[in-house]
Each structure stands twice: as structure tokens, then as C-alpha cells.
Design an enzyme around this catalytic site. Structure first.
Site, PDB file in Angstrom:
ATOM      1  N   HIS A 267       3.877   1.283  -5.612  1.00 53.81           N
ATOM      2  CA  HIS A 267       4.679   0.578  -6.630  1.00 53.81           C
ATOM      3  C   HIS A 267       4.391   1.097  -8.042  1.00 53.81           C
ATOM      4  O   HIS A 267       5.245   1.711  -8.640  1.00 53.81           O
ATOM      5  CB  HIS A 267       4.516  -0.948  -6.573  1.00 53.81           C
ATOM      6  CG  HIS A 267       4.749  -1.535  -5.216  1.00 53.81           C
ATOM      7  ND1 HIS A 267       5.928  -1.343  -4.547  1.00 53.81           N
ATOM      8  CD2 HIS A 267       3.941  -2.284  -4.397  1.00 53.81           C
ATOM      9  CE1 HIS A 267       5.857  -1.975  -3.363  1.00 53.81           C
ATOM     10  NE2 HIS A 267       4.663  -2.530  -3.256  1.00 53.81           N
ATOM     11  N   ASP A 318       8.158  -0.230   3.084  1.00 46.26           N
ATOM     12  CA  ASP A 318       7.371  -1.388   2.690  1.00 46.26           C
ATOM     13  C   ASP A 318       7.615  -2.625   3.556  1.00 46.26           C
ATOM     14  O   ASP A 318       7.110  -2.712   4.664  1.00 46.26           O
ATOM     15  CB  ASP A 318       7.631  -1.663   1.193  1.00 46.26           C
ATOM     16  CG  ASP A 318       6.602  -2.602   0.589  1.00 46.26           C
ATOM     17  OD1 ASP A 318       5.678  -3.033   1.305  1.00 46.26           O
ATOM     18  OD2 ASP A 318       6.706  -2.922  -0.611  1.00 46.26           O
TER      19      ASP A 318
HETATM   20 ZN    ZN Z   1       3.306  -3.007   0.420  1.00 45.24          ZN
END
Ligand code: ZN
Length: 447
Positions: A267, A318
């Protein structure tokens, strides 16, 4: 020996025509460019290299679409996490394996040839250790065998609920290790990596919330493989990190950990210009998960300035809310366009955005998982083709048409030379998906 004849293929960052790719023992033996097809060649319109998926929590595939009802107040990542904990806390090892098989199968059907499985659901439902401490790791390995996807195991160390070593909360009981228990899991991971074709092993401190500086230092000593960590995904995480240390999460890592190209920052959404520059120069890969980051309302990583400083990125699915390589690449570019109010942000002048997105994600993803990718002689034969039969297309624009247009899907896919997908369907789809449907309906009924 299999020979694939491609009218067009992405070789390096160029689209080449009339390409013969010879495959033997799971590897690309020879690549011939500008030649004619021969009798017995398997013919395809457009061939691409399999893409590494650098970040997955496979068990979350079971809750796709089930956390999209608004709660009483403003909704956020943290309300999503409550639903995720409910699911994560209820599944048993058989169910986990069935969910992993579904997710991995879909990844292969979408053009991913390898997954970095950032796995943190380790223990039994009451939080006690299984008799086999690697029970879930072995289930994930079994799902990778069943589906054929290459596996980079990233067992997750998770010990605390917040910065400064605060005690874990009840909802985290299946995640928690001390360092000695975690070393046992890593040892078993090493054995699996040795025995399983296409597998390798790294590790993942879950986040700076979940591991103390002392634990982080000990973890780094436990591996020579890739190190992945969630960092700066949420504004609250940044604020809590500043309250704890006076520094932002990416800043703290760059100041206190030996960050280099073994590291992948997952991220890294909330970063200052100076963090972007330092992170790029450290060699750390940015692990971007655009579909999940959009779904969770995380924010937007500043890709163009990161690239401007020489940074590298890859993409990951993810939460697996929608497993799609083309969506990850499309949303990555679109989020940049929306934030910069510009077009074709990730490509250099004169370049195709689709080719730029694809080749950069291939390079960064391979680096993040420490496993080479690309159509290169000697490397694993990880390939997929596009089904261009329903659209007017041109070689120059086909990758852009696939990512940004409509009507183009993945046709066939091979991992380590084994043909796993034909006509867009994985060879194991019927069995894997019927098992998965039963598991999800049981989990929903139990919840
Ligand atoms: Zn993650």
C-alpha cells in the site's frame, strides 16, 4: 515439447510478431521471432507473460461482496475489518483450502502465474495452536498444487493490536505468534519450499502495529527471502505511528530497518514527497492493490512521482474482492488520472499505457516475490493468451484494448509449461467452484 506460435507476443517491453515459443520441462527453451508457424504448433493471436500477484489474503475471497452494506455511521476500513474477522474466525482448515483453491484458480484464469500469499490466519478457531503448527500453510500449499499457481509463501508475524506492543484483541486470536512459535512455522515453510515445484519463502511482519521494533529486527534475521509489510494504508495508522514514534510509518521503516530491494511495502498509500523519494531510492518495491484500496477507501499512492525517482511497483489482489489482472491495472491508472486530472499518467510520452502498466507491474512483481518473470529463454514457461475473437483489434493496441476496453478476456494460460486454462476456464473449475460454493454458503449460514 510444446511449441506455441504467437501472431504477436510481448517480449520485454516490445510487441513482436510471428513468435515461436518452445517449452520443455516447464521452461521456455527457445524463442524465435519473425518465423513461420510449423506443423504441430499451438497457434494463438496474442501471448503475454504470466503476471506475479504480489499480495493476497486468500481466505478473504469467501467474503467478496458481503461487506458492501452501509453501517449506521460513516463506513470505513475498520468496519470492513470487523466483517473480515467474523469470517476469518469461523473457517476450518478444509474450508480454508477450498477457498484458497477458488482464489488461486481465478488468479490463473485472469493471467496471474504466481501469488505472494501473505497469510495470517494460523491457528484454530479458539486461538489454540493446531497439532500441526503449519496446518494452514500446508493447506495453502495444497491449493497451489491443485490449481498449479506458483507460490511465494509469506507467513505473517502478528503479535500486537497497536503500536508500542499493545496486547492483541480477541478477534485477532487466530493470528498471534511469539517469535519461537513463528520460527517453527518458518522452518516448515522452508521444507515446503524445497519440495514444491515453483515455491519459495519469505516472511511478512503484518505491520508496524503488529510487530515491535525488537521483533522486527529478529524477523529480518530469519529469512534471506522477500520481506513484505503493510504500511501507511490508513490515515489512522499514520496518526497512531506519529503518536508512538514521532515519525510516519514509511519514514520510521526507512530510518530503522535495513530497507533494500528485498522489501515490499504493501500500500504505502499515505506518504509525503520526501518519503516517496527515499522509498524509491531504497529499492523497496511498492506493492499496490488498486481494486482493494478502492474498495476499502484507502487513498491513492502517488505512482508518477515514485516512478520519477526510479521506484518500482507491482500489483496484488489483496482482499480478493474481485480477482482480475486487467481491473488492477485499469484502476491503478484511473486512480492516477482522477487525482492528477490528467490522462495516460503511467506511460512515458509516445508509449502505450497498457504496455507500460503491464511491463512495470511484471518487473516489480517479480522483484517483490524474488522469482523471475517474462518471456525469456531459460525461465519458467508462465504464459497467457488473450481471446480477441469478439472485437476488432490491432497488435499495437491489443493490451490497451484488453485493459481499458470491453470484450477481451484471457483465453489460455500455462504455468511452468502446464496448460491450466483453455477457453477462459481452469481445468479444475467445476470441482473447485462447486466445493467453494458449498463452503461459502455454510460459512454465511453459520454467521
Ligand atoms: Zn493486505
Amino acid at each position: 515439447m510444446t511449441v506455441i506460435f504467437a501472431e504477436h507476443a510481448l517480449i520485454g517491453d516490445e510487441i513482436k510478431s510471428d513468435v515461436r515459443i518452445s517449452i520443455a520441462d516447464g521452461r521456455i527453451e527457445r524463442i524465435e521471432i519473425g518465423v513461420k508457424a510449423e506443423a504441430g504448433d499451438e497457434r494463438h493471436s496474442f501471448v503475454l507473460p504470466g503476471m506475479p500477484n504480489l499480495h493476497s489474503h486468500t481466505f478473504q475471497r469467501a467474503m467478496a461482496g458481503l461487506a458492501e452494506t452501509r453501517g449506521p455511521g460513516a463506513d470505513s476500513f475498520w468496519s470492513w475489518r470487523t466483517v473480515m474477522y467474523q469470517f476469518g474466525l469461523s473457517m476450518n482448515p478444509e474450508q480454508l483450502e477450498a477457498i484458497a483453491a477458488q482464489a488461486f484458480m481465478e488468479m490463473v484464469e485472469q493471467g496471474f502465474s504466481r501469488v505472494g500469499e501473505f497469510h495470517y490466519l494460523h491457528h484454530d478457531r479458539d486461538g489454540s495452536l493446531y497439532a500441526n503448527p503449519a496446518e494452514h500453510l500446508e493447506r495453502i500449499a495444497a491449493a497451489s498444487v491443485e490449481t498449479g499457481i506458483g507460490l511465494t509463501m509469506l507467513p505473517v508475524f502478528y503479535a500486537h493490536s497497536g503500536f508500542g506492543g499493545t496486547a492483541p484483541v480477541e478477534g485477532q486470536r487466530r493470528f498471534i505468534h511469539d517469535l519461537d512459535q513463528f520460527a517453527v512455522l518458518m522452518a516448515r515453510g522452508g521444507e515446503i519450499a524445497r519440495d514444491l515445484p515453483g515455491a519459495n519463502l519469505g516472511l511478512a511482519p503484518h505491520s508496524l502495529r503488529a510487530a515491535t521494533p525488537q521483533e522486527l529486527a529478529a524477523l529480518i534475521e530469519m529469512t534471506s527471502g522477500p520481506i513484505h509489510i503493510h504500511v501507511a494504508e490508513q490515515v489512522k495508522e499514520v496518526e497512531d505511528c506519529i503518536a508512538w514514534s514521532g515519525q510516519r510509518p514509511v519514514e520510521w521503516l526507512l530510518n530503522h530497518a535495513p530497507v533494500d530491494d528485498r522489501w515490499c511495502f504493501i500500500h504505502a498509500t499515505h506518504v509525503t514527497p520526501s518519503e516517496v523519494e527515499r522509498m524509491a531510492k531504497s529499492g523497496a518495491i511498492a506493492g499496490l492493490c488498486p481494486v482493494t484500496e478502492a474498495n476499502l477507501g484507502d487513498g491513492i499512492f502517488p505512482v508518477s512521482s515514485f516512478l520519477g525517482h526510479g521506484g518500482r511497483f507491482g500489483v496484488g489482489t489483496d482482499s480478493n474482492v474481485s480477482i482480475s489482472l486487467r481491473e488492477e491495472l485499469q484502476i491503478l491508472e484511473y486512480s492516477q488520472r482522477l487525482s492528477e486530472r490528467s490522462r495516460n499518467v503511467i506511460a512515458a510520452p509516445g508509449q502505450s499505457t497498457g504496455v507500460s502498466l503491464f511491463t512495470k507491474a511484471l518487473d516489480g512483481g517479480a522483484a517483490a516475490l524474488k522469482s523471475p518473470a517474462g518471456i525469456v529463454a531459460g525461465q519458467s514457461a508462465d504464459l497467457f493468451t488473450l481471446d480477441l475473437s469478439n472485437v476488432p483489434w490491432s497488435a499495437k493496441h491489443a493490451i490497451d484494448q484488453w485493459i481499458f476496453g470491453a470484450g477481451i478476456g484471457v483465453d489460455c494460460a500455462w504455468v511452468r509449461g502446464q496448460k491450466l486454462v483453455s477457453g477462459g476456464r481452469h481445468v479444475g473449475r467445476d470441482e473447485i467452484s462447486s466445493r467453494f460454493r458449498k463452503v461459502v454458503s455454510d460459512l454465511v449460514a453459520a454467521g
